[in-house]
Motif scaffolding. Structure first.
Motif, PDB file in Angstrom:
ATOM      1  N   MET A   1      12.427  -3.703  23.480  1.00 12.95           N
ATOM      2  CA  MET A   1      11.178  -4.363  23.823  1.00 12.95           C
ATOM      3  C   MET A   1      10.569  -4.983  22.570  1.00 12.95           C
ATOM      4  SD  MET A   1       8.004  -2.751  25.854  1.00 12.95           S
ATOM      5  CE  MET A   1       6.554  -3.695  26.122  1.00 12.95           C
ATOM      6  N   ARG A   2      10.026  -6.160  22.723  1.00 10.62           N
ATOM      7  CA  ARG A   2       9.409  -6.855  21.602  1.00 10.62           C
ATOM      8  C   ARG A   2       8.064  -6.238  21.270  1.00 10.62           C
ATOM      9  NH1 ARG A   2      10.521 -13.160  23.084  1.00 10.62           N
ATOM     10  NH2 ARG A   2      12.749 -12.945  23.090  1.00 10.62           N
ATOM     11  N   GLY A   3       7.656  -6.401  20.002  1.00  5.17           N
ATOM     12  CA  GLY A   3       6.323  -5.970  19.598  1.00  5.17           C
ATOM     13  C   GLY A   3       5.280  -6.922  20.150  1.00  5.17           C
ATOM     14  N   GLU A   4       4.056  -6.674  19.769  1.00  5.35           N
ATOM     15  CA  GLU A   4       2.983  -7.536  20.272  1.00  5.35           C
ATOM     16  C   GLU A   4       3.073  -8.926  19.654  1.00  5.35           C
ATOM     17  OE1 GLU A   4      -0.660  -6.233  17.314  1.00  5.35           O
ATOM     18  OE2 GLU A   4      -0.527  -5.353  19.309  1.00  5.35           O
ATOM     19  N   PRO A   5       2.506  -9.921  20.325  1.00  8.01           N
ATOM     20  CA  PRO A   5       2.522 -11.288  19.792  1.00  8.01           C
ATOM     21  C   PRO A   5       1.862 -11.336  18.411  1.00  8.01           C
ATOM     22  CG  PRO A   5       1.663 -11.249  22.026  1.00  8.01           C
ATOM     23  CD  PRO A   5       1.820  -9.833  21.603  1.00  8.01           C
ATOM     24  N   GLN A   6       2.318 -12.249  17.565  1.00  2.00           N
ATOM     25  CA  GLN A   6       1.875 -12.279  16.177  1.00  2.00           C
ATOM     26  C   GLN A   6       0.720 -13.228  15.886  1.00  2.00           C
ATOM     27  OE1 GLN A   6       3.039 -10.039  13.884  1.00  2.00           O
ATOM     28  NE2 GLN A   6       3.880  -9.228  15.786  1.00  2.00           N
ATOM     29  N   LYS A   7       0.564 -14.282  16.650  1.00  2.00           N
ATOM     30  CA  LYS A   7      -0.458 -15.282  16.330  1.00  2.00           C
ATOM     31  C   LYS A   7      -1.822 -14.850  16.855  1.00  2.00           C
ATOM     32  CE  LYS A   7       2.486 -19.064  15.644  1.00  2.00           C
ATOM     33  NZ  LYS A   7       2.422 -20.372  15.138  1.00  2.00           N
ATOM     34  N   ARG A   8      -2.839 -15.126  16.055  1.00  2.00           N
ATOM     35  CA  ARG A   8      -4.216 -14.811  16.422  1.00  2.00           C
ATOM     36  C   ARG A   8      -4.987 -16.096  16.667  1.00  2.00           C
ATOM     37  NH1 ARG A   8      -6.444  -9.890  15.396  1.00  2.00           N
ATOM     38  NH2 ARG A   8      -5.153  -8.385  14.352  1.00  2.00           N
ATOM     39  N   TRP A  75      -7.005 -10.285  20.993  1.00  2.00           N
ATOM     40  CA  TRP A  75      -6.443 -11.546  21.484  1.00  2.00           C
ATOM     41  C   TRP A  75      -5.318 -12.008  20.574  1.00  2.00           C
ATOM     42  CZ3 TRP A  75      -4.679 -15.164  24.281  1.00  2.00           C
ATOM     43  CH2 TRP A  75      -5.257 -15.474  25.507  1.00  2.00           C
ATOM     44  N   ARG A  76      -4.127 -12.104  21.125  1.00  2.00           N
ATOM     45  CA  ARG A  76      -2.956 -12.602  20.402  1.00  2.00           C
ATOM     46  C   ARG A  76      -2.119 -13.438  21.357  1.00  2.00           C
ATOM     47  NH1 ARG A  76      -1.363  -9.456  15.725  1.00  2.00           N
ATOM     48  NH2 ARG A  76      -2.896  -7.838  15.357  1.00  2.00           N
ATOM     49  N   TYR A  77      -1.314 -14.304  20.769  1.00  2.00           N
ATOM     50  CA  TYR A  77      -0.426 -15.127  21.584  1.00  2.00           C
ATOM     51  C   TYR A  77       0.805 -15.472  20.771  1.00  2.00           C
ATOM     52  CZ  TYR A  77      -1.804 -19.183  18.868  1.00  2.00           C
ATOM     53  OH  TYR A  77      -2.012 -20.051  17.831  1.00  2.00           O
ATOM     54  N   GLU A  78       1.828 -15.875  21.469  1.00  2.00           N
ATOM     55  CA  GLU A  78       3.033 -16.362  20.802  1.00  2.00           C
ATOM     56  C   GLU A  78       3.763 -17.297  21.758  1.00  2.00           C
ATOM     57  OE1 GLU A  78       6.674 -14.613  18.118  1.00  2.00           O
ATOM     58  OE2 GLU A  78       4.917 -13.385  18.530  1.00  2.00           O
ATOM     59  N   VAL A  79       4.161 -18.446  21.239  1.00  2.00           N
ATOM     60  CA  VAL A  79       4.915 -19.412  22.020  1.00  2.00           C
ATOM     61  C   VAL A  79       6.356 -19.357  21.544  1.00  2.00           C
ATOM     62  CG1 VAL A  79       5.176 -21.845  22.613  1.00  2.00           C
ATOM     63  CG2 VAL A  79       2.890 -20.866  22.341  1.00  2.00           C
ATOM     64  N   ARG A  80       7.227 -19.031  22.479  1.00  2.00           N
ATOM     65  CA  ARG A  80       8.659 -18.979  22.180  1.00  2.00           C
ATOM     66  C   ARG A  80       9.365 -20.057  22.983  1.00  2.00           C
ATOM     67  NH1 ARG A  80       7.504 -13.420  23.505  1.00  2.00           N
ATOM     68  NH2 ARG A  80       6.893 -12.349  21.602  1.00  2.00           N
ATOM     69  N   GLU A  81      10.642 -20.230  22.739  1.00  2.00           N
ATOM     70  CA  GLU A  81      11.407 -21.280  23.408  1.00  2.00           C
ATOM     71  C   GLU A  81      11.419 -21.113  24.926  1.00  2.00           C
ATOM     72  OE1 GLU A  81      15.860 -22.759  22.853  1.00  2.00           O
ATOM     73  OE2 GLU A  81      14.825 -22.350  20.961  1.00  2.00           O
ATOM     74  N   GLN A  82      11.506 -19.881  25.411  1.00  2.00           N
ATOM     75  CA  GLN A  82      11.632 -19.627  26.841  1.00  2.00           C
ATOM     76  C   GLN A  82      10.352 -19.149  27.512  1.00  2.00           C
ATOM     77  OE1 GLN A  82      14.497 -20.219  28.594  1.00  2.00           O
ATOM     78  NE2 GLN A  82      15.249 -21.108  26.698  1.00  2.00           N
ATOM     79  N   GLU A  83       9.327 -18.760  26.707  1.00  2.00           N
ATOM     80  CA  GLU A  83       8.150 -18.136  27.305  1.00  2.00           C
ATOM     81  C   GLU A  83       6.934 -18.228  26.386  1.00  2.00           C
ATOM     82  OE1 GLU A  83      10.062 -14.449  27.632  1.00  2.00           O
ATOM     83  OE2 GLU A  83       9.620 -13.857  25.589  1.00  2.00           O
ATOM     84  N   VAL A  93      -5.529  -3.282  27.617  1.00  2.00           N
ATOM     85  CA  VAL A  93      -4.877  -4.428  26.992  1.00  2.00           C
ATOM     86  C   VAL A  93      -3.868  -4.998  27.978  1.00  2.00           C
ATOM     87  CG1 VAL A  93      -3.457  -5.215  25.072  1.00  2.00           C
ATOM     88  CG2 VAL A  93      -5.203  -3.476  24.702  1.00  2.00           C
ATOM     89  N   LYS A  94      -4.026  -6.278  28.298  1.00  2.00           N
ATOM     90  CA  LYS A  94      -3.170  -6.952  29.265  1.00  2.00           C
ATOM     91  C   LYS A  94      -2.236  -7.892  28.526  1.00  2.00           C
ATOM     92  CE  LYS A  94      -3.464  -9.732  33.457  1.00  2.00           C
ATOM     93  NZ  LYS A  94      -4.369 -10.389  34.395  1.00  2.00           N
ATOM     94  N   ARG A  95      -0.937  -7.792  28.814  1.00  2.00           N
ATOM     95  CA  ARG A  95       0.062  -8.676  28.225  1.00  2.00           C
ATOM     96  C   ARG A  95       0.705  -9.476  29.346  1.00  2.00           C
ATOM     97  NH1 ARG A  95       3.486  -5.432  23.789  1.00  2.00           N
ATOM     98  NH2 ARG A  95       4.335  -7.517  23.474  1.00  2.00           N
ATOM     99  N   THR A  96       0.789 -10.790  29.138  1.00  2.00           N
ATOM    100  CA  THR A  96       1.316 -11.690  30.146  1.00  2.00           C
ATOM    101  C   THR A  96       2.422 -12.535  29.545  1.00  2.00           C
ATOM    102  OG1 THR A  96      -0.888 -11.833  31.142  1.00  2.00           O
ATOM    103  CG2 THR A  96       0.702 -13.526  31.776  1.00  2.00           C
ATOM    104  N   LEU A  97       3.522 -12.663  30.274  1.00  2.00           N
ATOM    105  CA  LEU A  97       4.598 -13.579  29.898  1.00  2.00           C
ATOM    106  C   LEU A  97       4.599 -14.735  30.884  1.00  2.00           C
ATOM    107  CD1 LEU A  97       7.626 -11.255  29.067  1.00  2.00           C
ATOM    108  CD2 LEU A  97       6.326 -12.660  27.485  1.00  2.00           C
ATOM    109  N   VAL A  98       4.516 -15.947  30.356  1.00  2.00           N
ATOM    110  CA  VAL A  98       4.549 -17.147  31.186  1.00  2.00           C
ATOM    111  C   VAL A  98       5.865 -17.856  30.884  1.00  2.00           C
ATOM    112  CG1 VAL A  98       3.418 -19.318  31.754  1.00  2.00           C
ATOM    113  CG2 VAL A  98       2.044 -17.361  30.996  1.00  2.00           C
TER     114      VAL A  98
END
Length: 159
Positions: A1-8, A75-83, A93-98
């Motif tokens: 499992m990935r850690g939490e998103p890195q960007k603030r 509040w954190r976010y991360e944009v990856r190639e697939q999500e 704490v709510k984590r969402t994958l789009v």
């Protein structure tokens, strides 16, 4: 499992959210003032005035200091190639994958207060709902909107 998103999001979000808290507190202060005036006119028990002032002080602390600080830290976010991964919440704490293949369009939104602080909010629309990344620097928001739209097109081409 990935850690939490890195960007603030931008630290200026704290100023914006605190300003919203001040405005909300001012509205409540008008109501509390009305309660104190009525309590004085109609000779209500003193505890009613004390309770109203106590609620106002607690509300001001929560809305101006505590909640914006916790909200910004979570509040954190991360944009990856697939999500796109979003993390937010206060107590829960709510984590969402789009998935990129679900992204229909991406917008930036900037109201008067955000504009004053050179911030924008990105809205990511899917068929089911709209997701937001609040209070990003305007230049960063524009770049992110562009890169998400490119990644979403690539993902659609792969389907």
């Amino acid at each position: 499992m990935r850690g939490e998103p890195q960007k603030r999001i931008s630290p200026k979000a704290l100023k914006v959210w605190r300003l919203h808290g001040v405005l909300q507190t001012l509205v409540l202060a008008v109501l509390v003032t009305g309660t104190v005036v009525l309590a004085t006119i109609f000779d209500w028990p003193v505890w009613i005035m004390a309770a109203a002032i106590g609620v106002l002080l607690l509300f001001a602390y929560l809305m101006i200091y505590f909640l914006p600080s916790v909200r910004w830290k979570r509040w954190r976010y991360e944009v990856r190639e697939q999500e796109i991964e979003l993390q937010r919440g206060l107590l829960i704490v709510k984590r969402t994958l789009v998935p990129m293949v679900r992204v229909q369009h991406v917008d930036t939104v900037q109201g008067p207060i955000l504009k004053r602080y050179n911030l924008s909010t990105i809205t990511i629309s899917t068929a089911a709902t709209v997701h937001e990344i609040p209070a990003l620097e305007t230049g960063e928001a524009d770049e992110l909107r562009h890169s998400i739209s490119l990644l979403a097109r690539v993902a659609e081409d792969d389907v």
